[in-house]
Design a protein around this motif. Structure first.
Motif, PDB file in Angstrom:
ATOM      1  N   HIS A   1       0.792  -1.238   0.000  1.00 17.42           N
ATOM      2  CA  HIS A   1       0.000   0.000   0.000  1.00 17.42           C
ATOM      3  C   HIS A   1       0.821   1.284   0.000  1.00 17.42           C
ATOM      4  O   HIS A   1       0.446   2.256  -0.653  1.00 17.42           O
ATOM      5  N   MET A   2       1.946   1.315   0.695  1.00 14.14           N
ATOM      6  CA  MET A   2       2.632   2.582   0.929  1.00 14.14           C
ATOM      7  C   MET A   2       3.584   3.010  -0.185  1.00 14.14           C
ATOM      8  O   MET A   2       3.979   4.171  -0.245  1.00 14.14           O
TER       9      MET A   2
ATOM     10  N   ALA B   1       2.169   8.473   7.596  1.00 15.80           N
ATOM     11  CA  ALA B   1       2.215   7.014   7.765  1.00 15.80           C
ATOM     12  C   ALA B   1       3.337   6.611   8.718  1.00 15.80           C
ATOM     13  O   ALA B   1       4.396   7.244   8.773  1.00 15.80           O
TER      14      ALA B   1
ATOM     15  N   HIS C   1       2.509   9.586   1.562  1.00 17.71           N
ATOM     16  CA  HIS C   1       1.937   9.182   2.853  1.00 17.71           C
ATOM     17  C   HIS C   1       2.652   9.958   3.948  1.00 17.71           C
ATOM     18  O   HIS C   1       3.532   9.441   4.637  1.00 17.71           O
TER      19      HIS C   1
ATOM     20  N   VAL D   1       6.112   2.249   6.665  1.00 21.18           N
ATOM     21  CA  VAL D   1       6.120   2.603   5.247  1.00 21.18           C
ATOM     22  C   VAL D   1       6.846   1.581   4.378  1.00 21.18           C
ATOM     23  O   VAL D   1       6.415   1.279   3.272  1.00 21.18           O
TER      24      VAL D   1
END
Length: 278
Positions: free
Chosen positions: A207-208, A229, A226, A232
């Motif tokens: 996702h990151m 976040a 991000h 990561v």
């Protein structure tokens, strides 16, 4: 003077964009040892982790993905896992099918881009039923499956991105305490903070994109994709659970990466019980 300065700015901007386009396809292959509280028989077990293909949009991420799949094929790991965002648009489905055949057998979970649950205007919803069925490829929702690895029982538990978003996913309820190795697959790294530490030995997420567009500065990095976040890229430990966040292979929003190369990772399990015995 102003004309000269403007020319320099234009050249620098073009060079930066060219580099970002190049880096999006500049794959890093990484082998990482991870210490887990598993039986000594699983020491040396190799797990390939790929994520975030984002097929179907113009990007050198497709080249990175193709190269990553070829590398995994050559490595012949014990287990292959893919943690979501397989396609960004339906036209990537044919490529996805071909690549999954090469990765088979493998275990897969979906991500938010697979369902167009994203702010990315270039993503298109792809119904899960449209995903090509490939022999040996198991797409996991909120469910568990068990396999035998090196004579030991291993359990893989998936998380559906929709139940994760609604905070309804409860993968720990599916965990089998008798499994020698319990692996959690979820597109989102945040799942590691939603399950009890120790419910799983290993959690895999993506996702990151490692931030995708990163501005390094002394003592840190500004990850523009991000900003807030926590987890990561790389390894993080939550009690006895180790989380690995893949930097991913594709791109979103823009077809560039800056200081966030695409990566395919092979995790080599090191049994802490084996270490204790020595």
């Amino acid at each position: 003077m102003l004309t000269w300065l403007a020319a320099v700015i234009v050249v620098a901007a073009v060079a930066a964009l060219a580099w970002g386009w190049f880096e999006a396809g500049w794959l890093r292959t990484r082998i990482v040892e991870v210490e887990l509280d598993v039986p000594p028989e699983l020491d040396g077990l190799r797990v390939a982790h790929l994520s975030d293909f984002h097929l179907g949009v113009p990007s050198r991420g497709r080249l990175a993905t193709e190269t990553a799949v070829a590398w995994v094929e050559s490595r012949r790991p014990d287990l292959v896992c893919v943690t979501g965002d397989l396609v960004s648009r339906a036209r990537g489905l044919a490529t996805l099918e071909r690549l999954l055949r090469r990765l088979s057998p493998c275990f897969v979970v979906l991500g938010n881009h697979d369902l167009a649950d994203t702010r990315d205007p270039f993503s298109q919803r792809v119904e899960p039923s449209a995903l090509p069925p490939v022999e040996g490829v198991r797409v996991l929702g909120d469910e568990a499956v068990e396999v035998e690895l090196r004579g030991q029982r291993a359990q893989l538990v998936g998380v559906d991105p929709q139940t994760y978003a609604r905070r309804e996913a409860d993968p720990a309820a599916l965990a089998n305490d008798h499994a020698a190795l319990r692996v959690l697959l979820c597109h989102f790294p945040g799942i590691a903070r939603r399950v009890a530490p120790g419910a799983f030995h290993l959690a895999l997420a993506g996702h990151m994109h490692a931030g995708q567009i990163v501005v390094p500065f002394p003592g840190g990095k500004l990850r523009l994709a991000h900003l807030r976040a926590r987890d990561v890229e790389g390894l993080y430990r939550y009690g006895s659970t180790v989380l690995h966040v893949s930097p991913g292979l594709g791109t979103t929003f823009v077809p560039f990466r800056f200081f966030a190369r695409p990566e395919v990772t092979e995790l080599v399990v090191r049994s802490t019980r084996w270490t204790d015995r020595r």
